[in-house]
Structure formats: C-alpha cells, structure tokens
Design a protein around this motif. Structure first.
Motif, short mmCIF file in Angstrom:
data_model
loop_
_atom_site.label_atom_id
_atom_site.label_comp_id
_atom_site.label_asym_id
_atom_site.label_seq_id
_atom_site.Cartn_x
_atom_site.Cartn_y
_atom_site.Cartn_z
N LYS A 1 -16.73 9.24 -6.31
CA LYS A 1 -17.09 8.22 -7.60
C LYS A 1 -16.48 9.60 -8.72
CE LYS A 1 -19.19 4.40 -7.22
NZ LYS A 1 -18.54 3.99 -6.40
N LEU B 1 -5.00 7.87 1.51
CA LEU B 1 -6.07 7.59 -0.07
C LEU B 1 -4.35 6.15 -0.30
CD1 LEU B 1 -7.08 10.60 -1.49
CD2 LEU B 1 -7.79 8.77 -0.69
N HIS C 1 -11.46 10.84 7.71
CA HIS C 1 -12.51 10.26 7.19
C HIS C 1 -12.31 11.57 5.96
CE1 HIS C 1 -16.61 10.22 7.51
NE2 HIS C 1 -17.05 11.25 7.44
N GLU D 1 -4.98 2.80 1.60
CA GLU D 1 -6.53 2.39 1.65
C GLU D 1 -6.26 2.27 -0.30
OE1 GLU D 1 -8.75 1.68 3.82
OE2 GLU D 1 -7.31 2.69 5.45
N LEU E 1 -6.91 3.91 -2.57
CA LEU E 1 -7.82 4.60 -3.60
C LEU E 1 -6.81 5.74 -4.61
CD1 LEU E 1 -9.84 5.59 -0.69
CD2 LEU E 1 -10.22 4.18 -2.35
N LEU F 1 -11.23 9.62 3.32
CA LEU F 1 -12.26 8.35 2.65
C LEU F 1 -13.13 9.31 1.56
CD1 LEU F 1 -11.61 6.33 5.88
CD2 LEU F 1 -10.06 6.06 3.64
N GLY G 1 -11.90 9.78 -1.42
CA GLY G 1 -11.33 9.33 -2.47
C GLY G 1 -13.01 8.17 -3.00
N HIS G 2 -13.50 8.13 -2.04
CA HIS G 2 -14.77 6.81 -2.71
C HIS G 2 -15.53 7.98 -3.09
CE1 HIS G 2 -13.15 3.53 0.26
NE2 HIS G 2 -13.63 4.26 0.71
#
Length: 167
Positions: free
Chosen positions: A151, A96, A142, A99, A101, A145, A148-149
């Motif tokens: 919303k 995180l 994975h 990236e 995030l 991500l 972290g992605h």
C-alpha cells in the motif's frame, strides 16, 4: 555521480524525496545495492523496527550480491550478480505492468517517455533477467508482486547502484 545527475534531472535537486517519518508508514521496502545495516544504521533500525511492529504485514526485499546483516531481515533476498540491477529492475517493472500494478494516471501526469520505456520493458522478461542476474525468474516475479501490492512502498539504494557506469 549518476545519482546526482538522476536526482537533478528528475527532481530538480540532489536529494532523495523520502524522509525518516515515511518509514513508519510504509509496508513494503526494496533495499537494492545497499548494506543499510552497516552504512545507514539509523535507517536500518527504523526499517527493522517497522517490520517488527507489524509482523507479516511489512515486507522487506533485499537485493545485493553479498549476504549481509541487511539481508537477514529480508522476506525475500535476491543475491544477483554484480552489475545486473538494471536487468532485474526492468523485469520487475514488466511484471508490474502486466499485473496492472502501475498507476497510469500518475505516470501520465508526472513522466515522459513512458511509451518508449514500455517497448524496452516488454523484452525484459523475468526468465531473461534470471539468466542475466543469476536468480530464479519466480523470485523476480515474487519481488515485483511484493513491491507492487504494498500500500505504501519505499525503495532505498546506495553505492552498489549509483556508483556503477549505468547506475
């Protein structure tokens, strides 16, 4: 219990900060050290229903050494070795951070010791955690991500995490 100590130290009270209504707003769930389907069926049903209401948009990550009914709804299931959750979470945090995030403003306003933690986390690679946890490094990436992605992400845990000596 370690959970009580953690809640009181970080939040000032022995209570998790989320509520049932938050489940209907979330699009990412991390269930770790919990067989939510068996131990918290109301919560499980709300998560399952949320996922069904938004197919493909709501992601569920389940981390548990045991393949349970909870794991059946997972988009990603990580069957880590018992007692290796901290290694997994540290590696996920490293991903995180790398990236971009994490929310630097929130961290600066609401945490302490972040610089020290980052030094520790830098050594916690997904490859190292893969050896410790027994799951592939790519799946650790994975999971980070997916979380972290999201919303609006929520994490849930129970006795599998907070009853260990380092929970």
């Amino acid at each position: 219990a370690s959970a009580v100590s953690g809640y009181v130290t970080s939040l000032g009270a022995d209570a998790p900060p989320g509520c049932y209504a938050d489940i209907e707003l979330a699009d990412g769930f991390l269930l770790i050290g919990t067989n939510t389907a068996a131990c918290h069926p109301v919560t499980f049903e709300r998560i399952r229903r949320r996922k069904l209401q938004a197919p493909g948009r709501v992601k569920v990550i389940v981390v548990d050494p045991r393949k349970t009914r909870t794991a059946d709804i997972a988009d990603l299931y990580l069957p880590i070795r018992p007692g290796t959750d901290v290694a997994l979470l540290n590696a996920m945090l490293r991903v995180l951070i790398h990236e971009g995030l994490t929310d630097a403003r929130f961290i600066q306003r609401h945490t302490s010791g972040w610089d020290s933690l980052q030094s520790l986390i830098e050594r916690s690679t997904p490859e190292g955690a893969a050896d410790i946890c027994g799951v592939p490094a790519e799946e650790i990436r994975h999971a980070a991500l997916l979380f972290g992605h999201a919303k609006a992400a929520m994490s849930f845990w129970s006795m599998g995490l907070n009853q260990s000596t380092h929970g």
